[in-house]
Scaffold this active site. Sequence first.
Site, PDB file in Angstrom:
ATOM      1  N   LYS A  67      -5.971   3.913   7.897  1.00 50.78           N
ATOM      2  CA  LYS A  67      -4.759   4.158   8.141  1.00 50.78           C
ATOM      3  C   LYS A  67      -4.526   5.697   8.575  1.00 50.78           C
ATOM      4  CE  LYS A  67      -2.962   0.392   5.372  1.00 50.78           C
ATOM      5  NZ  LYS A  67      -2.159  -0.337   4.642  1.00 50.78           N
TER       6      LYS A  67
ATOM      7  N   GLY B   5      -0.857  -2.800  -0.183  1.00 48.09           N
ATOM      8  CA  GLY B   5      -0.587  -1.696  -0.672  1.00 48.09           C
ATOM      9  C   GLY B   5       0.145  -1.888  -1.986  1.00 48.09           C
TER      10      GLY B   5
ATOM     11  N   GLU C 211       2.033  -3.136   9.673  1.00 47.14           N
ATOM     12  CA  GLU C 211       2.878  -1.935   9.849  1.00 47.14           C
ATOM     13  C   GLU C 211       2.975  -1.422  10.941  1.00 47.14           C
ATOM     14  OE1 GLU C 211      -0.236   0.562   7.660  1.00 47.14           O
ATOM     15  OE2 GLU C 211       0.495  -0.662   5.998  1.00 47.14           O
TER      16      GLU C 211
ATOM     17  N   HIS D  25      -1.366  -5.158  13.189  1.00 49.71           N
ATOM     18  CA  HIS D  25      -1.097  -4.806  11.615  1.00 49.71           C
ATOM     19  C   HIS D  25       0.340  -4.713  11.220  1.00 49.71           C
ATOM     20  CE1 HIS D  25      -1.033  -2.855   7.849  1.00 49.71           C
ATOM     21  NE2 HIS D  25      -2.248  -3.054   7.734  1.00 49.71           N
TER      22      HIS D  25
ATOM     23  N   GLU E  67      -3.071 -11.068   6.292  1.00 53.62           N
ATOM     24  CA  GLU E  67      -2.654 -10.073   5.446  1.00 53.62           C
ATOM     25  C   GLU E  67      -1.152 -10.524   4.752  1.00 53.62           C
ATOM     26  OE1 GLU E  67      -5.313  -6.378   5.724  1.00 53.62           O
ATOM     27  OE2 GLU E  67      -3.609  -6.168   7.220  1.00 53.62           O
TER      28      GLU E  67
ATOM     29  N   ASN F  12      -9.657  -0.166   6.623  1.00 51.58           N
ATOM     30  CA  ASN F  12      -8.616   0.241   7.458  1.00 51.58           C
ATOM     31  C   ASN F  12      -7.996   1.647   6.854  1.00 51.58           C
ATOM     32  OD1 ASN F  12      -6.247   0.780   8.893  1.00 51.58           O
ATOM     33  ND2 ASN F  12      -5.257  -1.075   7.942  1.00 51.58           N
TER      34      ASN F  12
HETATM   35  P1  PGA Z   1      -4.465  -2.533   0.928  1.00 50.33           P
HETATM   36  O1  PGA Z   1      -4.005  -2.437   2.692  1.00 50.33           O
HETATM   37  O2  PGA Z   1      -5.876  -2.996   0.951  1.00 50.33           O
HETATM   38  O3  PGA Z   1      -4.342  -1.190   0.769  1.00 50.33           O
HETATM   39  O4  PGA Z   1      -3.415  -3.656   0.552  1.00 50.33           O
HETATM   40  C1  PGA Z   1      -4.689  -3.651   3.632  1.00 50.33           C
HETATM   41  C2  PGA Z   1      -4.339  -3.500   5.058  1.00 50.33           C
HETATM   42  O5  PGA Z   1      -3.214  -2.964   5.098  1.00 50.33           O
HETATM   43  O6  PGA Z   1      -4.940  -3.551   5.744  1.00 50.33           O
END
Ligand code: PGA
Length: 255
Positions: A12, A174, A98, A96, A168, A10
């Site tokens: 982003k 992150g 976000e 997701h 997740e 992903n």
């Molecule tokens: P990350 O993000 O691996 O940077 O923690 C995962 C995601 O948001 O799908």
Amino acid sequence: MNRKNLIAGNWKMNKTASEAVDLVKEISSMVGGQSTVQVCVCPPFTSLAKVSELVEQNEIMLGAQNMSEKSAGAFTGEISAEMLRDLYVSFVILGHSERRQLFGESNSTINAKVLTAVNNNLKPIYCIGETLEEREQGRILEIVGSQVREGLDSFPIRSVEHLVIAYEPVWAIGTGKTATNEMAQEVHSEIRNILVELFGQTPASSIRILYGGSMKPENAAGLLAQPDVDGGLIGGASLTSRSFCGIVKSALELS
Ligand code: PGA
């Protein structure tokens, strides 16, 4: 049930189209040409057309990061399932955290998107997960359970094999904090129990449940070795071929 691992990147809001092409070329030279582990990249919309020319010729699959639940019309700024299919997109990340937290998407909006995706032959990667506060309040199953039930409401049983869930935990995204192998397995197996309730034993056992949240080459093997962890949704570590392919290689070693 033997579920093929899926490692999905992903990206982003990162990479221009030409950077995306370079990264996909590197990934396909490192882990393309094998079909033991499914590898998928999810670049921003602006890179899909260029990347689709590359993925047509090899084993890397293409995913999008979002999609409208509407099929066409006056929806400024939106992208439809048909537009994604036209670019050989196979997967679409939906719900997701976000999108939920920053763009106000609810379980019911996401449910509409999931149904539109599957009705247009796109495989949804449906994201769920609890916040730190919810975990500390002991509400993991309540939150994840309602995300699964509401987000998958009316999901057609005939398409269950095309469904992918990504667990997740929001506090792990992150942040560099990963769920332990045991924490991930515990929630994944609870998610599978809910899927059994919704769809029955055999269909539920065909659904892949990915883990996402600070997965990297250093911790991937332990997470991927868990019986109900069927791959990873990778954010930060998907932005370089070295770390992304390191995770794919961990999955290949376990397969
Ligand atoms: P990350 O993000 O691996 O940077 O923690 C995962 C995601 O948001 O799908």
